[in-house]
Design a protein around this motif. Sequence first.
Motif, PDB file in Angstrom:
ATOM      1  N   LEU A  41      27.063  29.010  50.529  1.00  0.00           N
ATOM      2  CA  LEU A  41      27.385  30.074  49.585  1.00  0.00           C
ATOM      3  C   LEU A  41      28.429  29.577  48.596  1.00  0.00           C
ATOM      4  CD1 LEU A  41      27.729  33.047  52.097  1.00  0.00           C
ATOM      5  CD2 LEU A  41      25.887  32.701  50.449  1.00  0.00           C
ATOM      6  N   GLY A  42      28.500  30.191  47.456  1.00  0.00           N
ATOM      7  CA  GLY A  42      29.521  29.846  46.475  1.00  0.00           C
ATOM      8  C   GLY A  42      29.223  28.551  45.759  1.00  0.00           C
ATOM      9  N   ILE A  46      33.557  25.484  48.584  1.00  0.00           N
ATOM     10  CA  ILE A  46      34.076  26.747  49.105  1.00  0.00           C
ATOM     11  C   ILE A  46      32.969  27.794  49.082  1.00  0.00           C
ATOM     12  CG2 ILE A  46      36.449  26.291  48.380  1.00  0.00           C
ATOM     13  CD1 ILE A  46      35.907  28.183  46.008  1.00  0.00           C
ATOM     14  N   GLY A  47      33.133  28.823  49.840  1.00  0.00           N
ATOM     15  CA  GLY A  47      32.174  29.910  49.807  1.00  0.00           C
ATOM     16  C   GLY A  47      31.555  30.231  51.138  1.00  0.00           C
ATOM     17  N   GLY A  48      31.613  29.327  52.081  1.00  0.00           N
ATOM     18  CA  GLY A  48      31.078  29.610  53.398  1.00  0.00           C
ATOM     19  C   GLY A  48      29.593  29.332  53.523  1.00  0.00           C
ATOM     20  N   VAL A  49      28.995  29.930  54.543  1.00  0.00           N
ATOM     21  CA  VAL A  49      27.604  29.679  54.884  1.00  0.00           C
ATOM     22  C   VAL A  49      26.909  31.013  55.173  1.00  0.00           C
ATOM     23  CG1 VAL A  49      26.088  28.584  56.598  1.00  0.00           C
ATOM     24  CG2 VAL A  49      28.190  27.451  55.910  1.00  0.00           C
ATOM     25  N   LEU A  50      25.685  31.152  54.679  1.00  0.00           N
ATOM     26  CA  LEU A  50      24.848  32.288  55.028  1.00  0.00           C
ATOM     27  C   LEU A  50      23.962  31.860  56.191  1.00  0.00           C
ATOM     28  CD1 LEU A  50      23.839  35.173  54.395  1.00  0.00           C
ATOM     29  CD2 LEU A  50      22.103  34.097  52.948  1.00  0.00           C
ATOM     30  N   GLY A  73      23.992  36.957  58.176  1.00  0.00           N
ATOM     31  CA  GLY A  73      25.422  37.215  58.120  1.00  0.00           C
ATOM     32  C   GLY A  73      26.149  36.051  57.473  1.00  0.00           C
ATOM     33  N   LYS A  74      27.238  36.361  56.773  1.00  0.00           N
ATOM     34  CA  LYS A  74      28.035  35.332  56.096  1.00  0.00           C
ATOM     35  C   LYS A  74      29.150  34.845  57.014  1.00  0.00           C
ATOM     36  CE  LYS A  74      27.233  37.396  51.590  1.00  0.00           C
ATOM     37  NZ  LYS A  74      27.849  38.091  50.454  1.00  0.00           N
ATOM     38  N   TYR A  75      29.326  33.526  57.027  1.00  0.00           N
ATOM     39  CA  TYR A  75      30.401  32.913  57.807  1.00  0.00           C
ATOM     40  C   TYR A  75      31.292  32.124  56.859  1.00  0.00           C
ATOM     41  CZ  TYR A  75      32.927  30.231  61.276  1.00  0.00           C
ATOM     42  OH  TYR A  75      33.924  29.685  62.040  1.00  0.00           O
ATOM     43  N   PRO A  76      32.581  32.192  56.974  1.00  0.00           N
ATOM     44  CA  PRO A  76      33.358  32.859  58.011  1.00  0.00           C
ATOM     45  C   PRO A  76      33.360  34.378  57.827  1.00  0.00           C
ATOM     46  CG  PRO A  76      34.831  31.789  56.454  1.00  0.00           C
ATOM     47  CD  PRO A  76      33.438  31.453  56.043  1.00  0.00           C
ATOM     48  N   CYS A  77      33.568  35.060  58.957  1.00  0.00           N
ATOM     49  CA  CYS A  77      33.674  36.516  58.937  1.00  0.00           C
ATOM     50  C   CYS A  77      34.880  36.921  59.786  1.00  0.00           C
ATOM     51  CB  CYS A  77      32.390  37.162  59.450  1.00  0.00           C
ATOM     52  SG  CYS A  77      32.148  37.055  61.228  1.00  0.00           S
ATOM     53  N   SER A  78      35.269  38.164  59.655  1.00  0.00           N
ATOM     54  CA  SER A  78      36.467  38.632  60.367  1.00  0.00           C
ATOM     55  C   SER A  78      36.220  38.892  61.851  1.00  0.00           C
ATOM     56  CB  SER A  78      36.987  39.912  59.707  1.00  0.00           C
ATOM     57  OG  SER A  78      35.986  40.919  59.765  1.00  0.00           O
ATOM     58  N   GLU A  79      34.955  38.944  62.268  1.00  0.00           N
ATOM     59  CA  GLU A  79      34.644  39.294  63.656  1.00  0.00           C
ATOM     60  C   GLU A  79      34.422  38.091  64.574  1.00  0.00           C
ATOM     61  OE1 GLU A  79      31.365  41.974  63.583  1.00  0.00           O
ATOM     62  OE2 GLU A  79      32.344  43.328  62.188  1.00  0.00           O
ATOM     63  N   CYS A  80      34.077  36.938  64.021  1.00  0.00           N
ATOM     64  CA  CYS A  80      33.717  35.775  64.846  1.00  0.00           C
ATOM     65  C   CYS A  80      34.729  34.654  64.670  1.00  0.00           C
ATOM     66  CB  CYS A  80      32.315  35.280  64.474  1.00  0.00           C
ATOM     67  SG  CYS A  80      31.045  36.551  64.649  1.00  0.00           S
ATOM     68  N   LYS A  81      35.151  34.087  65.798  1.00  0.00           N
ATOM     69  CA  LYS A  81      36.131  33.000  65.751  1.00  0.00           C
ATOM     70  C   LYS A  81      35.502  31.651  65.438  1.00  0.00           C
ATOM     71  CE  LYS A  81      38.427  34.742  69.676  1.00  0.00           C
ATOM     72  NZ  LYS A  81      39.153  34.465  70.896  1.00  0.00           N
ATOM     73  N   THR A  82      34.256  31.449  65.889  1.00  0.00           N
ATOM     74  CA  THR A  82      33.619  30.145  65.735  1.00  0.00           C
ATOM     75  C   THR A  82      32.274  30.288  65.023  1.00  0.00           C
ATOM     76  OG1 THR A  82      32.384  30.235  67.818  1.00  0.00           O
ATOM     77  CG2 THR A  82      34.650  29.351  67.903  1.00  0.00           C
ATOM     78  N   HIS A  86      29.295  33.097  65.576  1.00  0.00           N
ATOM     79  CA  HIS A  86      28.698  33.856  64.478  1.00  0.00           C
ATOM     80  C   HIS A  86      27.169  33.782  64.537  1.00  0.00           C
ATOM     81  CE1 HIS A  86      28.570  35.805  60.587  1.00  0.00           C
ATOM     82  NE2 HIS A  86      27.679  34.907  60.218  1.00  0.00           N
ATOM     83  N   VAL A  87      26.633  32.597  64.791  1.00  0.00           N
ATOM     84  CA  VAL A  87      25.180  32.440  64.900  1.00  0.00           C
ATOM     85  C   VAL A  87      24.654  33.308  66.031  1.00  0.00           C
ATOM     86  CG1 VAL A  87      23.317  30.803  65.364  1.00  0.00           C
ATOM     87  CG2 VAL A  87      25.223  30.121  63.906  1.00  0.00           C
ATOM     88  N   PHE A  88      25.356  33.327  67.153  1.00  0.00           N
ATOM     89  CA  PHE A  88      24.970  34.149  68.298  1.00  0.00           C
ATOM     90  C   PHE A  88      24.964  35.629  67.908  1.00  0.00           C
ATOM     91  CE2 PHE A  88      25.545  36.023  72.558  1.00  0.00           C
ATOM     92  CZ  PHE A  88      24.600  35.310  73.271  1.00  0.00           C
ATOM     93  N   SER A  89      25.960  36.045  67.139  1.00  0.00           N
ATOM     94  CA  SER A  89      26.047  37.427  66.670  1.00  0.00           C
ATOM     95  C   SER A  89      24.868  37.780  65.755  1.00  0.00           C
ATOM     96  CB  SER A  89      27.372  37.628  65.932  1.00  0.00           C
ATOM     97  OG  SER A  89      27.445  38.915  65.368  1.00  0.00           O
ATOM     98  N   VAL A  90      24.479  36.852  64.890  1.00  0.00           N
ATOM     99  CA  VAL A  90      23.328  37.085  64.009  1.00  0.00           C
ATOM    100  C   VAL A  90      22.053  37.233  64.843  1.00  0.00           C
ATOM    101  CG1 VAL A  90      21.896  36.060  62.178  1.00  0.00           C
ATOM    102  CG2 VAL A  90      24.383  36.007  61.985  1.00  0.00           C
ATOM    103  N   LEU A  91      21.926  36.475  65.920  1.00  0.00           N
ATOM    104  CA  LEU A  91      20.761  36.626  66.791  1.00  0.00           C
ATOM    105  C   LEU A  91      20.742  38.001  67.458  1.00  0.00           C
ATOM    106  CD1 LEU A  91      20.620  33.072  68.376  1.00  0.00           C
ATOM    107  CD2 LEU A  91      18.960  34.075  66.795  1.00  0.00           C
TER     108      LEU A  91
END
Length: 109
Positions: A41-42, A46-50, A73-82, A86-91
């Motif tokens: 992204l971005g 900078i900009g992170g990863v979708l 989901g976009k990473y980094p996010c406020s809910e996931c530390k790693t 985050h990938v697990f959360s998207v699943l």
Amino acid sequence: MTTKKPWAKSSSGPDEIDVETMMRALGALHSGHVGLMFSPLGTGSIGGVLVTAVMTFDVLPGSSLPAAVTAEGKYPCSECKTFWGHVFSVLHGLDYQIGRVYQNETLWK
């Protein structure tokens, strides 16, 4: 010389083994194929990863069921530390989206 076991750090949250296991479980549970796509992204560095998760289904021609369901989901996010967390959360989000398709009764008529 010792080799580091892939599961050595798994107690600190989801890791790549957990992601693989979740992908296999979703595929078996919903009779489909799970894939992941990572897009920058971005601009520049900078900009992170979708993170996009997709489940594809083998559907017959003329079927009202979708051939694919996605979650992202976009990473980094406020809910996931790693990243793997985050990938697990998207699943998990993908599983939720598939559940919404199942609840759409008009597709089953």
